[in-house]
Scaffold this motif. Structure first.
Motif, short mmCIF file in Angstrom:
data_model
loop_
_atom_site.label_atom_id
_atom_site.label_comp_id
_atom_site.label_asym_id
_atom_site.label_seq_id
_atom_site.Cartn_x
_atom_site.Cartn_y
_atom_site.Cartn_z
N HIS A 71 60.10 -1.72 13.55
CA HIS A 71 59.15 -0.63 13.38
C HIS A 71 58.20 -0.91 12.21
CE1 HIS A 71 62.54 2.01 15.22
NE2 HIS A 71 61.89 1.33 16.12
N ILE A 72 58.75 -1.45 11.10
CA ILE A 72 57.92 -1.73 9.93
C ILE A 72 56.89 -2.81 10.25
CG2 ILE A 72 57.95 -2.68 7.59
CD1 ILE A 72 60.73 -1.35 7.28
N LEU A 73 57.33 -3.88 10.90
CA LEU A 73 56.41 -4.97 11.24
C LEU A 73 55.32 -4.51 12.20
CD1 LEU A 73 59.03 -7.85 11.61
CD2 LEU A 73 57.29 -7.63 9.82
N ALA A 74 55.70 -3.66 13.16
CA ALA A 74 54.70 -3.14 14.10
C ALA A 74 53.68 -2.27 13.37
CB ALA A 74 55.39 -2.35 15.21
N ALA A 75 54.16 -1.46 12.42
CA ALA A 75 53.25 -0.61 11.66
C ALA A 75 52.32 -1.45 10.80
CB ALA A 75 54.05 0.36 10.79
N LEU A 76 52.85 -2.52 10.20
CA LEU A 76 52.00 -3.40 9.39
C LEU A 76 50.93 -4.07 10.24
CD1 LEU A 76 54.65 -5.10 7.07
CD2 LEU A 76 52.83 -3.53 6.37
N ALA A 77 51.33 -4.55 11.42
CA ALA A 77 50.36 -5.19 12.31
C ALA A 77 49.27 -4.23 12.72
CB ALA A 77 51.08 -5.75 13.53
N ALA A 78 49.66 -2.98 13.02
CA ALA A 78 48.67 -1.98 13.41
C ALA A 78 47.73 -1.66 12.25
CB ALA A 78 49.37 -0.71 13.90
N ALA A 79 48.30 -1.58 11.03
CA ALA A 79 47.48 -1.28 9.86
C ALA A 79 46.47 -2.39 9.60
CB ALA A 79 48.37 -1.09 8.64
N GLU A 80 46.91 -3.64 9.73
CA GLU A 80 45.99 -4.76 9.52
C GLU A 80 44.88 -4.77 10.57
OE1 GLU A 80 48.27 -8.31 9.39
OE2 GLU A 80 49.09 -7.91 7.39
N ALA A 86 39.74 -4.23 14.37
CA ALA A 86 40.08 -4.72 15.71
C ALA A 86 41.12 -3.82 16.34
CB ALA A 86 40.64 -6.14 15.60
N ALA A 87 40.91 -3.50 17.58
CA ALA A 87 41.89 -2.71 18.31
C ALA A 87 43.08 -3.59 18.67
CB ALA A 87 41.26 -2.14 19.58
N ALA A 88 44.26 -3.01 18.60
CA ALA A 88 45.48 -3.75 18.95
C ALA A 88 45.45 -4.07 20.45
CB ALA A 88 46.71 -2.93 18.60
N PRO A 271 59.86 4.85 16.93
CA PRO A 271 58.81 5.76 16.47
C PRO A 271 57.47 5.08 16.23
CG PRO A 271 60.40 5.32 14.72
CD PRO A 271 60.96 4.71 15.97
N GLN A 272 57.46 3.74 16.12
CA GLN A 272 56.20 3.01 15.94
C GLN A 272 56.07 2.00 17.08
OE1 GLN A 272 53.87 3.51 13.68
NE2 GLN A 272 54.95 5.02 12.43
N PRO A 273 55.78 2.46 18.30
CA PRO A 273 55.74 1.54 19.45
C PRO A 273 54.61 0.54 19.34
CG PRO A 273 54.83 3.67 20.07
CD PRO A 273 55.42 3.84 18.69
N SER A 274 54.85 -0.63 19.89
CA SER A 274 53.82 -1.66 19.92
C SER A 274 52.71 -1.26 20.89
CB SER A 274 54.42 -2.99 20.35
OG SER A 274 54.84 -2.92 21.71
N ALA A 275 51.61 -1.99 20.82
CA ALA A 275 50.51 -1.73 21.76
C ALA A 275 50.96 -1.96 23.20
CB ALA A 275 49.32 -2.63 21.42
N ALA A 276 51.86 -2.93 23.41
CA ALA A 276 52.35 -3.20 24.75
C ALA A 276 53.18 -2.04 25.28
CB ALA A 276 53.18 -4.49 24.75
N VAL A 277 54.05 -1.47 24.44
CA VAL A 277 54.86 -0.33 24.85
C VAL A 277 53.97 0.86 25.18
CG1 VAL A 277 56.53 1.40 24.06
CG2 VAL A 277 56.95 -1.03 23.62
N THR A 278 53.01 1.13 24.31
CA THR A 278 52.11 2.27 24.53
C THR A 278 51.34 2.11 25.83
OG1 THR A 278 51.90 2.65 22.15
CG2 THR A 278 50.19 3.58 23.57
N ALA A 279 50.85 0.90 26.08
CA ALA A 279 50.08 0.65 27.31
C ALA A 279 50.95 0.85 28.54
CB ALA A 279 49.50 -0.76 27.29
N PHE A 280 52.20 0.36 28.48
CA PHE A 280 53.09 0.49 29.63
C PHE A 280 53.44 1.96 29.90
CE2 PHE A 280 57.53 0.93 31.07
CZ PHE A 280 57.38 0.44 32.36
N VAL A 281 53.77 2.69 28.86
CA VAL A 281 54.15 4.10 29.03
C VAL A 281 52.96 4.90 29.56
CG1 VAL A 281 54.92 6.19 27.85
CG2 VAL A 281 55.99 3.99 27.31
N ASP A 282 51.77 4.64 29.05
CA ASP A 282 50.57 5.32 29.55
C ASP A 282 50.36 5.02 31.03
OD1 ASP A 282 50.06 6.42 27.09
OD2 ASP A 282 48.49 4.98 26.54
N HIS A 283 50.52 3.75 31.39
CA HIS A 283 50.33 3.33 32.79
C HIS A 283 51.33 4.03 33.70
CE1 HIS A 283 49.21 0.43 35.99
NE2 HIS A 283 50.49 0.44 36.29
N LEU A 284 52.61 4.02 33.30
CA LEU A 284 53.64 4.62 34.15
C LEU A 284 53.48 6.14 34.22
CD1 LEU A 284 56.09 3.82 35.83
CD2 LEU A 284 57.52 4.17 33.80
N ALA A 285 53.12 6.76 33.10
CA ALA A 285 52.94 8.21 33.10
C ALA A 285 51.85 8.63 34.07
CB ALA A 285 52.60 8.70 31.69
#
Length: 308
Positions: A71-80, A86-88, A271-285
């Motif tokens: 979760h921490i690494l994903a949050a850091l990547a998103a912050a950078e 740049a969009a994730a 609680p800090q999903p990656s861009a891939a997780v978010t994209a998949f959940v959005d697609h399935l929803a």
């Protein structure tokens, strides 16, 4: 807790399931990776991994640390990415777990479109009716039919989960049509391990259906096939038996009664999903929102007609 290179290396070790593989990814020898892992374990005062002859597995402490660090690494990547403007971009490994039947019927058919839009994602789909521990199995997102979200995780409700009692016309013609929940005691019940007793509700009343499955199985798909084959009566989700109900291979029994509506189809992740997780959940929803099983019309084809 200060994040240092040993933290990222530990995450890579658990993700790869191998010290050698993590070393290759980081340009390190297996001996160097082992030394740094031992240094991290010594500093934390806890054993983080267990080694077997086939692969490496995190201990309970290691699994929790891996989840936290991920979760921490994903949050850091998103912050950078935000700082850089740049969009994730969804990319990398995406490991998803789901119940066997639901995954086959309602996830696999949508993967082609998802991967076509996100070719940089390396998708893995694990289908199992057993409970899957996200940290221990290195699962990024689990699709579950439940009313509970494990501590430390978050969930998005994708769809409702109506459950109805049903049987084949052939079975009901031979065994008779139950007209009350008590009548089910004289019928052959079908359920996978852990799915009995049944709780049934109708406005102002409830019933508990106890007993044993006529055929013992750990597979919900087998239960559906047994019901279709005329073996007995089953309590099944509409996403599972919608098509057989629509075409008459199954009919509803006790149409005024249903399973409780407390269960939902959830996408569970950190609680800090990656861009891939978010994209998949959005697609399935989006796909499940348009699913037809909740709109099924049961004004015809009910069990009362089976004796005609």
């Amino acid at each position: 807790m200060t994040l240092d290179p040993d933290h990222a290396l530990f995450v890579a070790i658990v993700d790869a399931g191998s010290i050698a593989a993590a070393g290759r990814a980081h340009g390190l020898s297996p001996a160097a990776v082992s030394k740094r892992l031992a240094r991290l374990e010594a500093r934390l005062g806890a054993r983080l991994v267990e080694r077997t002859t086939r692969r490496l597995h995190p201990t309970a402490a290691g699994a929790q640390l891996h989840a936290d660090l991920t979760h921490i690494l994903a949050a850091l990547a998103a912050a950078e990415a935000r700082v850089g403007g740049a969009a994730a971009v969804p990319s990398g490994r995406l490991r998803v777990a789901a119940p066997t039947s639901f995954g086959r019927l309602h996830i696999a058919p949508h993967l082609g479109g998802f991967l076509g839009h996100h070719p940089a994602i390396a998708f893995e789909l694990l289908l199992s009716d057993a409970y899957v521990d996200l940290a221990a199995e290195r699962i990024d997102c689990a699709i579950r039919i439940t009313d509970r979200v494990p501590p430390g995780l978050t969930a998005r409700r994708l769809a409702t989960n109506r459950r109805v009692v049903c049987a084949s016309p052939v079975y009901l013609a031979a065994a008779g049509v139950p007209t009350t929940p008590d009548d089910l005691a004289r019928h052959r019940l079908l359920a996978a391990d852990g799915q009995l007793p049944w709780r049934l509700l109708t406005p102002g009343r409830r019933a508990l259906i106890e007993g044993a499955s006529a055929v013992r199985t750990n597979s919900s798909e087998v239960v559906r096939e047994l019901a279709l084959g005329g073996v007995g009566v089953a309590l099944r989700s509409l996403w599972d038996v919608g098509e057989p109900l629509r075409d008459g291979r199954l009919v509803r029994v006790l149409p005024a009664w249903e399973g409780p509506h407390d269960l939902g189809i959830l996408a569970i992740h950190g609680p800090q999903p990656s861009a891939a997780v978010t994209a998949f959940v959005d697609h399935l929803a989006t796909r499940l929102h348009a699913a037809s099983w909740e709109a099924l019309d049961f004004t015809t084809g009910e069990a009362q007609h089976c004796n005609n």
